[in-house]
Design a protein around this motif. Sequence first.
Motif, PDB file in Angstrom:
ATOM      1  N   HIS A 170       0.803  -1.224   0.000  1.00 25.83           N
ATOM      2  CA  HIS A 170       0.000   0.000   0.000  1.00 25.83           C
ATOM      3  C   HIS A 170       0.834   1.272   0.000  1.00 25.83           C
ATOM      4  CE1 HIS A 170      -3.830  -2.217   1.501  1.00 25.83           C
ATOM      5  NE2 HIS A 170      -3.599  -2.373   0.223  1.00 25.83           N
ATOM      6  N   ARG A 172       3.155   3.840  -2.530  1.00 29.43           N
ATOM      7  CA  ARG A 172       3.430   4.162  -3.931  1.00 29.43           C
ATOM      8  C   ARG A 172       4.860   4.633  -4.131  1.00 29.43           C
ATOM      9  NH1 ARG A 172      -1.334   4.621  -6.691  1.00 29.43           N
ATOM     10  NH2 ARG A 172      -3.013   4.757  -5.169  1.00 29.43           N
TER      11      ARG A 172
ATOM     12  N   GLU B   2      14.746  16.923   1.445  1.00 32.82           N
ATOM     13  CA  GLU B   2      13.841  15.840   1.853  1.00 32.82           C
ATOM     14  C   GLU B   2      12.682  16.456   2.632  1.00 32.82           C
ATOM     15  OE1 GLU B   2      15.465  12.172   3.703  1.00 32.82           O
ATOM     16  OE2 GLU B   2      13.923  12.464   5.235  1.00 32.82           O
ATOM     17  N   VAL B  33       9.382  10.177  -4.984  1.00 38.01           N
ATOM     18  CA  VAL B  33       8.240  10.166  -4.070  1.00 38.01           C
ATOM     19  C   VAL B  33       8.047   8.767  -3.501  1.00 38.01           C
ATOM     20  CG1 VAL B  33       5.730  10.447  -3.917  1.00 38.01           C
ATOM     21  CG2 VAL B  33       7.047  11.926  -5.421  1.00 38.01           C
ATOM     22  N   ARG B  34       7.667   8.702  -2.252  1.00 39.05           N
ATOM     23  CA  ARG B  34       7.196   7.444  -1.671  1.00 39.05           C
ATOM     24  C   ARG B  34       6.016   7.775  -0.789  1.00 39.05           C
ATOM     25  NH1 ARG B  34      11.413   2.563  -1.657  1.00 39.05           N
ATOM     26  NH2 ARG B  34       9.989   1.116  -0.685  1.00 39.05           N
ATOM     27  N   GLN B  35       4.942   7.047  -0.941  1.00 37.45           N
ATOM     28  CA  GLN B  35       3.706   7.410  -0.251  1.00 37.45           C
ATOM     29  C   GLN B  35       2.989   6.187   0.295  1.00 37.45           C
ATOM     30  OE1 GLN B  35       0.682   9.277  -2.711  1.00 37.45           O
ATOM     31  NE2 GLN B  35      -0.750   8.265  -1.338  1.00 37.45           N
ATOM     32  N   ALA B  36       2.952   6.078   1.619  1.00 35.75           N
ATOM     33  CA  ALA B  36       2.283   4.950   2.259  1.00 35.75           C
ATOM     34  C   ALA B  36       0.848   5.333   2.586  1.00 35.75           C
ATOM     35  CB  ALA B  36       3.022   4.550   3.526  1.00 35.75           C
ATOM     36  N   ARG B  53       6.606  11.066   1.391  1.00 37.52           N
ATOM     37  CA  ARG B  53       7.999  11.482   1.463  1.00 37.52           C
ATOM     38  C   ARG B  53       8.465  11.929   0.085  1.00 37.52           C
ATOM     39  NH1 ARG B  53      11.878   7.668   4.438  1.00 37.52           N
ATOM     40  NH2 ARG B  53      12.727   9.709   4.968  1.00 37.52           N
ATOM     41  N   ILE B  59      14.702   7.250  -1.727  1.00 39.51           N
ATOM     42  CA  ILE B  59      14.054   7.189  -0.413  1.00 39.51           C
ATOM     43  C   ILE B  59      13.943   5.717  -0.043  1.00 39.51           C
ATOM     44  CG2 ILE B  59      11.956   7.689   0.893  1.00 39.51           C
ATOM     45  CD1 ILE B  59      11.379   9.890  -1.235  1.00 39.51           C
ATOM     46  N   ASP B  62       9.213   3.615   3.590  1.00 39.41           N
ATOM     47  CA  ASP B  62       7.894   4.144   3.252  1.00 39.41           C
ATOM     48  C   ASP B  62       7.324   4.949   4.406  1.00 39.41           C
ATOM     49  OD1 ASP B  62       7.372   2.759   0.647  1.00 39.41           O
ATOM     50  OD2 ASP B  62       7.748   1.022   1.920  1.00 39.41           O
ATOM     51  N   LEU B  63       7.781   4.648   5.608  1.00 41.98           N
ATOM     52  CA  LEU B  63       7.246   5.310   6.790  1.00 41.98           C
ATOM     53  C   LEU B  63       8.175   6.424   7.258  1.00 41.98           C
ATOM     54  CD1 LEU B  63       6.054   2.183   8.790  1.00 41.98           C
ATOM     55  CD2 LEU B  63       4.677   3.765   7.443  1.00 41.98           C
ATOM     56  N   ILE B  64       7.586   7.450   7.815  1.00 41.15           N
ATOM     57  CA  ILE B  64       8.343   8.574   8.358  1.00 41.15           C
ATOM     58  C   ILE B  64       8.767   8.217   9.779  1.00 41.15           C
ATOM     59  CG2 ILE B  64       8.096  10.985   9.096  1.00 41.15           C
ATOM     60  CD1 ILE B  64       6.093  11.303   6.736  1.00 41.15           C
TER      61      ILE B  64
END
Lengths: 533, 196
Positions: A170, A172, B2, B33-36, B53, B59, B62-64
Motif C-alpha cells: 500500500h 506508492r 527531503e 516520491v514514496r507514499q504509504a 515522502r 528514499i 515508506d514510513l516517516i
Amino acid sequence: MNKQLLLGAEAIALGALDAGISGVYAYPGTPSTEITEYIQKQRGSGTHAVRSAWSTNEKTACEAALGMSYAGKRSLVCMKHVGLNVAADAFINSAITGVNGGLVIAVADDPSMHSSQNEQDSRVYGKFAMVPLLEPSSQQDLYLATREAFDLSESLKLPVLLRITTRLAHSRSGVKESAARPENELHSIYAPERFVLMPHNARRQYQHLLDLQPELERRSETSWLNRLVPGTGPLGVLAFGIAFNYVMEVRRQHGLDFPVLQIGQYPLPRKKIEALFSQCDSVLVAEEGYPVYEELLRGFFGGRNIRGRLDGALPRTGELNADSLSRALGLAKKEVLTVPDIVVNRPPELCKGCGHRDLYEALTTVMNLQEEHHVFSDIGCYTLGALPPFNAIHTCVDMGASITMAKGAADAGLRPAVAVIGDSTFTHSGMTGLLDAVNDRTPICVIISDNDTTAMTGGQNSAANGSRILAICRGLGVEENHIRTIVPLKSHLAENIAVLSEEIAYDGVSVVIAERECIESAARKKRNPAAKA
Amino acid sequence: MEINIILAGVGGQGILTIAAVIDMAALQSGLTVRQAEVHGMSQRGGAVQSHLRIADREIYSDLIAEGTANLILSVEPLEALRYLPFLAAEGRMVTSTDPFINMAGYPTMEAILVELHRTGQPVLVNAAELAREAGSVRTSNMIMLGAAAPFTGLAPEALEAAIGRLFQAKGADIVEMNIRAFRRGKLLSQQQATAI
Ligand SMILES: Cc1ncc(C[n+]2csc(CCOP(=O)(O)OP(=O)(O)O)c2C)c(N)n1
C-alpha cells in the motif's frame, strides 16, 4: 519508458502482465486486492486479454491457476496471508506436482494486523512447501522480481511464492516498465507420473523436490535480490524484505557504515550469510514478520552473537519501522511530542444508512428476549456489529466459521444458535458448513446479510447473490418454507423482527436472507454508471 | 532536499486526493516520491493517515520516522493530534478546525486548540466555510492543500498544474473551482503567518 507511481500491489500486477500471464485468479483480501483490480482495469488494453474475474475463494483460485499452468500458460494467484491457509492444500501439493507454465502465488501479509485476524508469516509456507520465495523491498524491485518469478517457475518447474507485507503493498513509488512479452502458447502435457499424486508418484515427486533444493539454494546465492551493502565495524545486519528499507534509512540518517546483507530470495543463501557472520562479531536479524529465520540461525542453543525479535532488541510483534531499528542499533531516542490524553480512539464503523445496521437492530431486539443470546458471526463489514452501539455478535474467527461454530454449539445443546454471514463469505466457505447442518438437521438459524457485494475489501463482485443464494440454500436441502427473505430497512423493522423470531425458534435449519444493496456500491454505480457492478 | 508529510483524517474524507496532487507535482518537479496509504478496515470511518515522502535522492523507508515530519496536514483537528510524535522540532502543523464526530468521548474544541498551539504556530483553517465560498464544500481538501502549500517544498505553480491534471476529466469549471480553493487556502496561510 516513463516512471509511473504505483502501489506495491500494482507493481506486481504490471510485472505479471508484462511477464505474459494469461490469467489471474484471486479472492479479495487486504492488502492484496489491488493486484487483481489493477489487472482487471488493464484487461484487454494490452496485447492479449487476461482472464481476471474474482474466484469464489483462494483454494479455487489456486487450483484454477494450476490448471492454466498445466495447459502451458502463465498464471498468477493473489490473496492475503490467511487466504493461503484456505489454499494450502492446493499450494503445498502444487510443489509436489510441479508446474508447466509459470505459476506465481502472490501473498500479502499484514504484520500489525491492520485489517486481519492474525499476523502469520507466509515465509513459513514457502519453507513448508520447499519452493522458491521472493520478497523484494521496493516497488521497482517488485516489478522486476515478479517478471523473473515466472522465469524461475518455468525453469525449475515449481510454483514460486511472492511475499509482500502491508507497507509495500500500500505504498506508492516510481516504477519503470520494461518491454512486455507475449503469453505462452497452449501446450498441455500428459504427465500423469507428476500430476496423479497417488503414493507411488507422490513419493518420487517428493524426492525430486528434495533433490531440487540445492539448485534452489544456488539460485538464491546468485540472486540480485540477496545483495550485500558493504561496510565496516563489529556489527552486521541481516535485513529481510522491507526491513532493509528501515535499516538503510537509519544507516543513512545517522551516517553509519555497518554491513547489511539484504535477503529477498529464499531458501537462504548460506554462503552469503556465512560471509556476513564471519566478518562481524554480532548480527542483528531484522525480519518483517515472525522471527522465522532468527530462530533458525540461533538454533536450539540460542546463538549468543545474534540479536533480533527473540531477545527484545526488536519488538516481538508488529511491523518494523525506522524507529524500532534505531533503538535496536543502540541509537539514542529522540525527544518527540507525545499524543495528548484527549486523543481518543476512532474505531471504524458501519456506514450511515448501511443495511447491516438495520439487520442488527432487528436481530438484537429479538436476541435480547432470549436467555442465551449468542450470535456467531464472520468476516466482512458486518463484523463491525461487534462494536457499540450494536454489540450484536460474539465471534469472528475465519471465513465461514459462523455457520459451523453455530452448528457445533447447537450440537452441544445451545439454543438458539444463530449465525450471521455475508454473501461473499457464504459462497467463500459457508455453503459446505450449511450442508453439514442440513445433513444433521441441526437447529441453527443462518442469517445471510446479502448486500450484493464484497464490501469490506472495496466492493468486488460476489460469487453469488440474491436469487442465486436462495437457490443455493434450496439446493443444499434447506426446507423451502424456512428460507425467508427480508429487507433490512427501518420501515420493515417490525416485520423483520417477526420473521427473525419465527426462524430462530424453528427446531431445524433455517435461513434468513437479509437483502439490500450496499450503499457504497450503490453510490459508486451512481457516480460511474458505466462501471460494472 | 527531503520533505516528510503526514496526511491525516477520517476514512472517507479523501486525504488521498491531496496526496495525489502532491505526488504529481513532485514527480513533475523531478523529485522522488514514496507514499504509504491506509486501505482496508479503517477506511470505514476510522482514523486514516498517509506518510508522504519527497526527496531529490533515493528514499528507503515508506514510513516517516518519529520527530522527522516537516508537516502534518490534517483535514480534521483531533486527527492532527494523533500524529504529534512524528512532528519535527521545526515542523509545521496545518489543520482544518471542522470536527468530525463519530465516536464517544470527542474532546471540546477548546481542549484541542490548546494542544494544537503546543506545536508553535499551527495554521488553523475553517476549511468547510472557505470551500463553500470557493464554490463547493467538496473543494475543502484543496483549501487545506493551499494552506499547507508553503511548507511542502513544492512550487505553487507545480501544485496548481497538478490540480489541473487531476481534475481535468471533470471539466474546466471543476478545475477552476479547485484552483480557486487552493489559492484561498494559500492566502489564509500567508495571512496567518504575517499576523504573528
Ligand atoms: C481467507 C480470507 N480471505 C479473505 C479475507 C478478506 N476479507 C475479509 S472480509 C471480506 C469480504 C466479505 O464480504 P461479505 O461477506 O460479502 O461481507 P460485506 O463486507 O459485504 O459485508 C474479505 C474478502 C479474509 N479475512 N480471509
